[in-house]
Design an enzyme around this catalytic site. Structure first.
Site, PDB file in Angstrom:
ATOM      1  N   HIS A   1      32.292  41.403  25.404  1.00 22.22           N
ATOM      2  CA  HIS A   1      33.594  41.901  25.868  1.00 22.22           C
ATOM      3  C   HIS A   1      33.862  43.255  25.198  1.00 22.22           C
ATOM      4  CE1 HIS A   1      37.892  42.309  26.483  1.00 22.22           C
ATOM      5  NE2 HIS A   1      37.751  41.461  27.482  1.00 22.22           N
TER       6      HIS A   1
ATOM      7  N   SER B   1      43.540  43.980  34.317  1.00 22.75           N
ATOM      8  CA  SER B   1      44.884  43.937  34.916  1.00 22.75           C
ATOM      9  C   SER B   1      44.917  43.198  36.252  1.00 22.75           C
ATOM     10  CB  SER B   1      45.453  45.357  35.064  1.00 22.75           C
ATOM     11  OG  SER B   1      45.611  45.949  33.797  1.00 22.75           O
TER      12      SER B   1
ATOM     13  N   GLU C   1      34.324  45.125  33.757  1.00 21.10           N
ATOM     14  CA  GLU C   1      35.676  45.330  33.227  1.00 21.10           C
ATOM     15  C   GLU C   1      35.826  46.782  32.763  1.00 21.10           C
ATOM     16  OE1 GLU C   1      37.659  41.394  31.910  1.00 21.10           O
ATOM     17  OE2 GLU C   1      36.678  42.315  30.191  1.00 21.10           O
TER      18      GLU C   1
ATOM     19  N   ASN D   1      40.465  34.516  30.034  1.00 20.97           N
ATOM     20  CA  ASN D   1      40.125  34.945  28.684  1.00 20.97           C
ATOM     21  C   ASN D   1      41.433  35.051  27.908  1.00 20.97           C
ATOM     22  OD1 ASN D   1      39.281  36.112  26.344  1.00 20.97           O
ATOM     23  ND2 ASN D   1      38.660  38.066  27.250  1.00 20.97           N
TER      24      ASN D   1
ATOM     25  N   LYS E   1      41.820  35.481  24.816  1.00 17.08           N
ATOM     26  CA  LYS E   1      41.712  36.355  23.634  1.00 17.08           C
ATOM     27  C   LYS E   1      42.285  35.620  22.418  1.00 17.08           C
ATOM     28  CE  LYS E   1      41.678  40.157  26.839  1.00 17.08           C
ATOM     29  NZ  LYS E   1      41.949  41.559  27.152  1.00 17.08           N
TER      30      LYS E   1
ATOM     31  N   GLU F   1      36.397  44.468  23.875  1.00 12.10           N
ATOM     32  CA  GLU F   1      37.133  44.390  22.599  1.00 12.10           C
ATOM     33  C   GLU F   1      36.169  44.065  21.459  1.00 12.10           C
ATOM     34  OE1 GLU F   1      40.184  41.692  23.936  1.00 12.10           O
ATOM     35  OE2 GLU F   1      40.943  43.292  25.212  1.00 12.10           O
TER      36      GLU F   1
ATOM     37  N   GLY G   1      42.825  38.404  31.720  1.00 13.63           N
ATOM     38  CA  GLY G   1      43.422  38.392  30.389  1.00 13.63           C
ATOM     39  C   GLY G   1      44.885  37.977  30.466  1.00 13.63           C
ATOM     40  N   GLY G   2      45.772  38.949  30.398  1.00 13.87           N
ATOM     41  CA  GLY G   2      47.219  38.717  30.322  1.00 13.87           C
ATOM     42  C   GLY G   2      47.759  37.681  31.300  1.00 13.87           C
TER      43      GLY G   2
ATOM     44  N   GLY H   1      44.465  45.413  30.143  1.00 12.92           N
ATOM     45  CA  GLY H   1      45.769  45.315  29.489  1.00 12.92           C
ATOM     46  C   GLY H   1      46.671  46.511  29.735  1.00 12.92           C
TER      47      GLY H   1
HETATM   48  P1  13P Z   1      43.873  41.955  31.269  1.00 13.98           P
HETATM   49  O1  13P Z   1      43.784  41.039  32.468  1.00 13.98           O
HETATM   50  O2  13P Z   1      44.984  41.626  30.342  1.00 13.98           O
HETATM   51  O3  13P Z   1      43.832  43.391  31.676  1.00 13.98           O
HETATM   52  O4  13P Z   1      42.538  41.698  30.409  1.00 13.98           O
HETATM   53  C1  13P Z   1      41.322  41.753  31.034  1.00 13.98           C
HETATM   54  C2  13P Z   1      40.275  41.251  30.103  1.00 13.98           C
HETATM   55  O5  13P Z   1      39.976  41.865  29.099  1.00 13.98           O
HETATM   56  C3  13P Z   1      39.650  39.952  30.431  1.00 13.98           C
HETATM   57  O6  13P Z   1      38.508  39.746  29.683  1.00 13.98           O
END
Ligand code: 13P
Length: 254
Positions: free
Chosen positions: A95, A213, A167, A9, A11, A97, A234-235, A173
């Site tokens: 998600h 994470s 999640e 993802n 983002k 967010e 994510g990251g 994050g």
């Molecule tokens: P991180 O891996 O950066 O924590 O993000 C997770 C996420 O929101 C994936 O959808």
């Protein structure tokens, strides 16, 4: 046996140029995958170029969101029909967010889920609790409720096609991931709920991911858990080496 699934993802990161640069570096790391699916979810603007570049490879492309209507007066929105026509095979829905920053409701997620299933786009539905809810011991009830609301009124025959992602919001994050045991416990309870909505053999075939994470170093520990079928990353998915490392964790030792 459930095939492992690793979803990137991205983002709101990477323009078209940056996305293609990422892919070039990623291909230097990994080209073949075994018993595993990998899906990249870039911003809408990079979907087409990524779709074209990844054609003929085992890697697939997904969207991060969509509207529930196929067309109409919805300024700024993207239709499931447009995504399908472009060859997009997956979509992330609900998600945290989107829920927290853009006020997306369970009702809207329910409609988006219905639309994705209708278009044969595989939905990856996200659920998870806040830090406060986690500390108050509400995780299991909250996750079950989010699932129940997403599933309300869906066609029973479509349910096995849904992919779920647990999640925990406090782990996104933050570098503060849930432990593999914590994630396993929640995901196992999600599978139990799914066995009530569908039936036990069907629930056993459905994939449930962990997100929050995830890193190349931590991936193996999660994958040892019996109910965790992969990751929503994510990251770490923005780094070709780290993301390839997460994929390698799913591969059999040579
Ligand atoms: P991180 O891996 O950066 O924590 O993000 C997770 C996420 O929101 C994936 O959808």
């Amino acid at each position: 046996m459930r095939t492992k699934l690793i979803v990137a993802n991205w983002k709101m990161n990477y323009s078209v140029t940056e996305a293609l640069k990422f892919l070039a570096a990623f291909h230097r790391e990994i080209n073949e995958i075994e018993n595993c699916e990998v899906v990249f979810c870039p911003p809408f603007t990079a979907l087409y170029a990524m779709e074209e570049t990844l054609e003929g490879t085992p890697f697939k492309v997904g969207a991060q969101n969509m509207h529930w209507e196929d067309s109409g007066a919805f300024t700024g929105e993207i239709s499931p029909f447009f995504l399908k026509e472009m060859g997009v095979q997956y979509v992330i829905l609900g998600h945290s967010e989107r829920r927290q920053l853009f006020g997306e409701t369970d009702g809207e997620i329910n409609k988006k889920l219905m639309a994705a299933l209708h278009q044969n786009i595989i939905p990856i539905v996200c659920v998870g609790e806040t830090d406060k809810e986690h500390k108050e011991g509400k995780t299991f009830d909250l996750v079950n409720l989010q699932m129940k609301k997403a599933l309300e009124g869906q066609n029973k025959t479509d349910l096995p096609n849904i992919i779920w992602a647990y999640e925990p919001i406090w782990a996104i994050g933050t570098g503060k991931n849930a432990t593999p045991e914590q994630a396993q416990e929640v995901i196992q309870s999600m599978r139990k709920e799914l066995s009530k909505t569908t039936n036990a053999p069907t629930a056993e075939t459905m994939r449930i991911l962990y997100g929050g994470s995830v890193s190349d170093e931590k991936a193996k520990g999660f994958l040892k858990q019996p109910d965790i079928d992969g990751f929503l990353v994510g990251g770490a998915s923005l780094n070709p080496q780290k993301f390839a490392g997460i994929i390698r964790a799913t591969q059999r030792p040579q």
